[in-house]
Scaffold this motif. Structure first.
Motif, PDB file in Angstrom:
ATOM      1  N   UNK A 190       0.823  -1.212   0.000  1.00  0.00           N
ATOM      2  CA  UNK A 190       0.000   0.000   0.000  1.00  0.00           C
ATOM      3  C   UNK A 190       0.858   1.264   0.000  1.00  0.00           C
ATOM      4  N   UNK A 191       2.100   1.140  -0.459  1.00  0.00           N
ATOM      5  CA  UNK A 191       2.985   2.299  -0.572  1.00  0.00           C
ATOM      6  C   UNK A 191       2.287   3.423  -1.324  1.00  0.00           C
ATOM      7  N   UNK A 192       2.325   4.624  -0.724  1.00  0.00           N
ATOM      8  CA  UNK A 192       1.716   5.791  -1.363  1.00  0.00           C
ATOM      9  C   UNK A 192       0.256   5.988  -1.027  1.00  0.00           C
ATOM     10  N   UNK A 193      -0.381   4.997  -0.390  1.00  0.00           N
ATOM     11  CA  UNK A 193      -1.777   5.129   0.019  1.00  0.00           C
ATOM     12  C   UNK A 193      -1.805   5.706   1.431  1.00  0.00           C
ATOM     13  N   UNK A 194      -2.452   6.841   1.601  1.00  0.00           N
ATOM     14  CA  UNK A 194      -2.413   7.526   2.895  1.00  0.00           C
ATOM     15  C   UNK A 194      -3.541   7.036   3.803  1.00  0.00           C
ATOM     16  N   UNK A 195      -3.139   6.306   4.823  1.00  0.00           N
ATOM     17  CA  UNK A 195      -4.051   5.839   5.857  1.00  0.00           C
ATOM     18  C   UNK A 195      -3.310   5.885   7.177  1.00  0.00           C
ATOM     19  N   UNK A 196      -4.022   6.000   8.281  1.00  0.00           N
ATOM     20  CA  UNK A 196      -3.345   5.955   9.575  1.00  0.00           C
ATOM     21  C   UNK A 196      -4.063   5.028  10.545  1.00  0.00           C
ATOM     22  N   UNK A 197      -4.725   4.020   9.991  1.00  0.00           N
ATOM     23  CA  UNK A 197      -5.450   3.054  10.820  1.00  0.00           C
ATOM     24  C   UNK A 197      -4.995   1.658  10.427  1.00  0.00           C
ATOM     25  N   UNK A 198      -4.025   1.147  11.172  1.00  0.00           N
ATOM     26  CA  UNK A 198      -3.455  -0.166  10.858  1.00  0.00           C
ATOM     27  C   UNK A 198      -4.518  -1.253  10.933  1.00  0.00           C
ATOM     28  N   UNK A 199      -5.373  -1.173  11.941  1.00  0.00           N
ATOM     29  CA  UNK A 199      -6.413  -2.184  12.119  1.00  0.00           C
ATOM     30  C   UNK A 199      -7.378  -2.191  10.924  1.00  0.00           C
ATOM     31  N   UNK A 200      -7.786  -1.005  10.480  1.00  0.00           N
ATOM     32  CA  UNK A 200      -8.694  -0.911   9.330  1.00  0.00           C
ATOM     33  C   UNK A 200      -8.037  -1.444   8.063  1.00  0.00           C
ATOM     34  N   UNK A 201      -6.726  -1.171   7.901  1.00  0.00           N
ATOM     35  CA  UNK A 201      -6.013  -1.666   6.721  1.00  0.00           C
ATOM     36  C   UNK A 201      -6.005  -3.182   6.697  1.00  0.00           C
ATOM     37  N   UNK A 202      -5.716  -3.794   7.835  1.00  0.00           N
ATOM     38  CA  UNK A 202      -5.694  -5.256   7.913  1.00  0.00           C
ATOM     39  C   UNK A 202      -7.077  -5.843   7.608  1.00  0.00           C
ATOM     40  N   UNK A 203      -8.106  -5.213   8.174  1.00  0.00           N
ATOM     41  CA  UNK A 203      -9.461  -5.731   7.995  1.00  0.00           C
ATOM     42  C   UNK A 203      -9.961  -5.557   6.563  1.00  0.00           C
TER      43      UNK A 203
ATOM     44  N   UNK B 265      16.072   7.468   3.142  1.00  0.00           N
ATOM     45  CA  UNK B 265      15.973   6.294   4.009  1.00  0.00           C
ATOM     46  C   UNK B 265      14.714   6.380   4.859  1.00  0.00           C
ATOM     47  N   UNK B 266      13.927   5.336   4.866  1.00  0.00           N
ATOM     48  CA  UNK B 266      12.748   5.245   5.711  1.00  0.00           C
ATOM     49  C   UNK B 266      12.958   4.193   6.783  1.00  0.00           C
ATOM     50  N   UNK B 267      12.869   4.584   8.050  1.00  0.00           N
ATOM     51  CA  UNK B 267      13.037   3.642   9.161  1.00  0.00           C
ATOM     52  C   UNK B 267      11.706   3.525   9.894  1.00  0.00           C
ATOM     53  N   UNK B 268      11.192   2.321   9.982  1.00  0.00           N
ATOM     54  CA  UNK B 268       9.889   2.112  10.601  1.00  0.00           C
ATOM     55  C   UNK B 268       9.948   0.900  11.518  1.00  0.00           C
ATOM     56  N   UNK B 269       8.806   0.462  12.003  1.00  0.00           N
ATOM     57  CA  UNK B 269       8.719  -0.744  12.849  1.00  0.00           C
ATOM     58  C   UNK B 269       7.360  -1.386  12.614  1.00  0.00           C
ATOM     59  N   UNK B 270       7.224  -2.685  12.917  1.00  0.00           N
ATOM     60  CA  UNK B 270       6.005  -3.410  12.543  1.00  0.00           C
ATOM     61  C   UNK B 270       4.716  -2.793  13.048  1.00  0.00           C
ATOM     62  N   UNK B 271       4.728  -2.229  14.255  1.00  0.00           N
ATOM     63  CA  UNK B 271       3.498  -1.678  14.809  1.00  0.00           C
ATOM     64  C   UNK B 271       3.007  -0.438  14.102  1.00  0.00           C
ATOM     65  N   UNK B 272       3.907   0.281  13.431  1.00  0.00           N
ATOM     66  CA  UNK B 272       3.543   1.560  12.840  1.00  0.00           C
ATOM     67  C   UNK B 272       3.459   1.516  11.326  1.00  0.00           C
ATOM     68  N   UNK B 273       4.079   0.534  10.666  1.00  0.00           N
ATOM     69  CA  UNK B 273       4.168   0.558   9.209  1.00  0.00           C
ATOM     70  C   UNK B 273       2.792   0.466   8.547  1.00  0.00           C
ATOM     71  N   UNK B 274       1.857  -0.235   9.179  1.00  0.00           N
ATOM     72  CA  UNK B 274       0.517  -0.325   8.608  1.00  0.00           C
ATOM     73  C   UNK B 274      -0.221   0.995   8.645  1.00  0.00           C
TER      74      UNK B 274
ATOM     75  N   UNK C  96      -3.865   5.336  18.982  1.00  0.00           N
ATOM     76  CA  UNK C  96      -4.363   6.055  17.807  1.00  0.00           C
ATOM     77  C   UNK C  96      -4.278   5.239  16.529  1.00  0.00           C
ATOM     78  N   UNK C  97      -3.101   4.586  16.300  1.00  0.00           N
ATOM     79  CA  UNK C  97      -2.851   4.037  14.964  1.00  0.00           C
ATOM     80  C   UNK C  97      -2.380   2.587  14.917  1.00  0.00           C
ATOM     81  N   UNK C  98      -1.904   2.022  16.029  1.00  0.00           N
ATOM     82  CA  UNK C  98      -1.385   0.658  15.974  1.00  0.00           C
ATOM     83  C   UNK C  98      -2.504  -0.352  16.218  1.00  0.00           C
TER      84      UNK C  98
END
Length: 460
Positions: A48-61, A214-223, A401-403
């Motif tokens: 979903x690179x480039x798709x702006x969302x900030x709800x990891x749970x909604x993205x998964x669902x 360089x983009x540095x992220x972590x599993x809880x926030x990347x979604x 908020x987002x994880x």
């Protein structure tokens, strides 16, 4: 309207083409101790690179039918994607950048989970071991380049910002690019994308062919903050604490744009470290910047910092309003100071070994209702511990908020409760209210923000 999906078989691009049988089995393991769920979540975020969302749970669902499978091949491996988002492809072929990121996910998840098991005597609570852990993940991802002079500017700021704020962050990036400086961010949208996009133009004008984004992220926030399209090096650290350490170990200076609780967490982490006596003489340029309209925002941040941590903390940064050229010049000058200091101390340019990080900033904090309520938010402790505990408070709000895990906890048990010394809590509450009022908690156009926290009276 249901989103289009594609089934595809994808070959490696960029990294990690060979896995052991043990690694394959761990990635296929769908139990709690296996890596399948983590890999699927991060892979979906990258798609979903480039798709702006900030709800990891909604993205998964919304992509519940998505699946990723490892397909061993005589010459390596391929990934089979089932019901992958169609926007990751063009004419049936996966975009090359997304393919690179997909295998970066595979590389980092495999490697970060193999180090604790393979390293003899590795201790998860030992500061030196944790710093080496961060080093090895970054080295394995080829982030560190021997011989390259200091040029990496870490840019922090909100994913939910106005168009004008985004344009300003892009102009700052442009000025940095004109001075051949590279960019490192949390990899998402907003103030994480703007500097990168601006720098690409600056680099093009100066014919800089090795510019880094360089983009540095972590599993809880990347979604919640999928990589933006400019990122050309993606690294996934195991958790937020190692992500933050990666920023300050490999970056040579920091620029902070307006943001919300995530940005506040980053600021408190950085200042808490720089306030350590061992770091007093270590050059590390830090600039807070925004448009003229953001002057009050940074006055609020500055006032909060001075109240919580004292004037000494405020001496660690410079506030520059509405002047991208001066911001870039300040960073360029700072890079020279960093280079001179590192050379004199015989410290590496590519990894800040001399930076002292107290273990309280390294050990993972699990945001849950008990831990949030138990935070020691009082003044009867060293100033760096005040910064550390405030950082944890903001980290918990980010999770709520987002994880995915944090959102689920708040839905099931209600908002996290935060309590403590009124002299700390009241300014905290006022700043959070301003973040909400300025729409810095959620992306524009998303559903109305429902607070993941509740300020309660009385000490914890």
């Amino acid at each position: 309207m249901q989103e289009m999906t594609i089934n595809a078989l994808v070959s490696p691009e960029g990294s990690l083409e060979i896995l052991s049988n043990h690694e394959v089995n761990r990635l296929k393991d769908r139990s709690e101790g296996g890596l399948y769920r983590l890999f699927r979540q991060c892979a979906l975020a990258v798609l979903n690179t480039g798709i702006e969302t900030d709800d990891c749970k909604a993205l998964m669902e919304s992509h519940a039918e998505f699946d990723v499978r490892l397909v061993p091949q005589p010459r390596g491996l391929k990934l089979e994607l089932i019901n992958a988002p169609a926007h990751a492809f063009v004419d049936g072929q996966m975009l090359r950048a997304i393919r690179e990121h997909l295998f970066s996910v595979l590389r980092d998840i495999i490697y970060s989970h193999s180090i604790p098991q393979s390293a003899a005597g590795f201790r998860r609570d030992d500061p030196e071991d944790l710093t080496n852990y961060v080093f090895h993940i970054l080295r394995n991802a080829r982030v560190m380049q021997a011989g390259r002079q200091p040029d990496l500017v870490v840019c922090w700021g909100g994913h939910s910002i106005s168009h004008a704020e985004y344009q300003y962050s892009k102009e700052v990036g442009h000025q940095l690019g004109l001075r051949a400086l590279s960019i490192c961010t949390g990899c998402g949208p907003g103030a994480m994308k703007g500097p990168m996009k601006g720098a690409t133009i600056g680099h093009a004008k100066q014919r800089v062919k090795n510019g880094r984004y360089i983009g540095i992220t972590e599993p809880g926030i990347i979604g919640a903050e999928a990589p933006n399209p400019i990122v050309n090096e993606l690294v996934i650290m195991p958790d937020i604490e190692k992500r933050l350490e990666a920023f300050v170990r490999c970056g040579h200076g920091v620029i902070v744009f307006p943001g919300g609780v995530g940005t506040a967490e980053e600021i408190l982490y950085l200042l808490g470290i720089l306030l350590h006596p061992d770091n007093a003489d270590l050059p590390f340029p830090v600039v807070f910047t925004g448009q003229q309209e953001n002057a009050e925002y940074f006055e609020m941040i500055d006032k909060f910092i001075r109240n919580a941590l004292g004037d000494e903390a405020a001496n660690k940064y410079e506030i520059i309003i509405d002047d991208p050229v001066r911001v870039a010049q300040t960073m360029k000058t700072g890079m020279k100071e960093v280079e001179t200091f590192r050379r004199a101390m015989q410290d590496a340019y590519y990894f800040n070994w001399m930076l002292k990080i107290d273990p309280v900033f390294q050990l993972p904090f699990e945001p849950n209702h008990d831990n949030m309520r138990a935070l020691e938010l009082h003044r009867d402790q060293p100033v760096h511990l005040i910064a550390a505990n405030l950082r944890k408070a903001f980290s918990g709000i980010v999770a709520g908020n987002v994880k995915e895990g944090g959102i689920r906890q708040v839905q099931e048990k209600g908002p996290f409760e935060i309590a403590g010394d009124p002299s700390l809590i009241k300014p905290l509450e006022a700043m959070l209210e301003q973040f909400v009022a300025q729409n810095r908690m959620k992306l524009p156009g998303s559903s109305a923000y429902r607070p993941s926290y509740r300020i309660v009276s009385g000490a914890a």
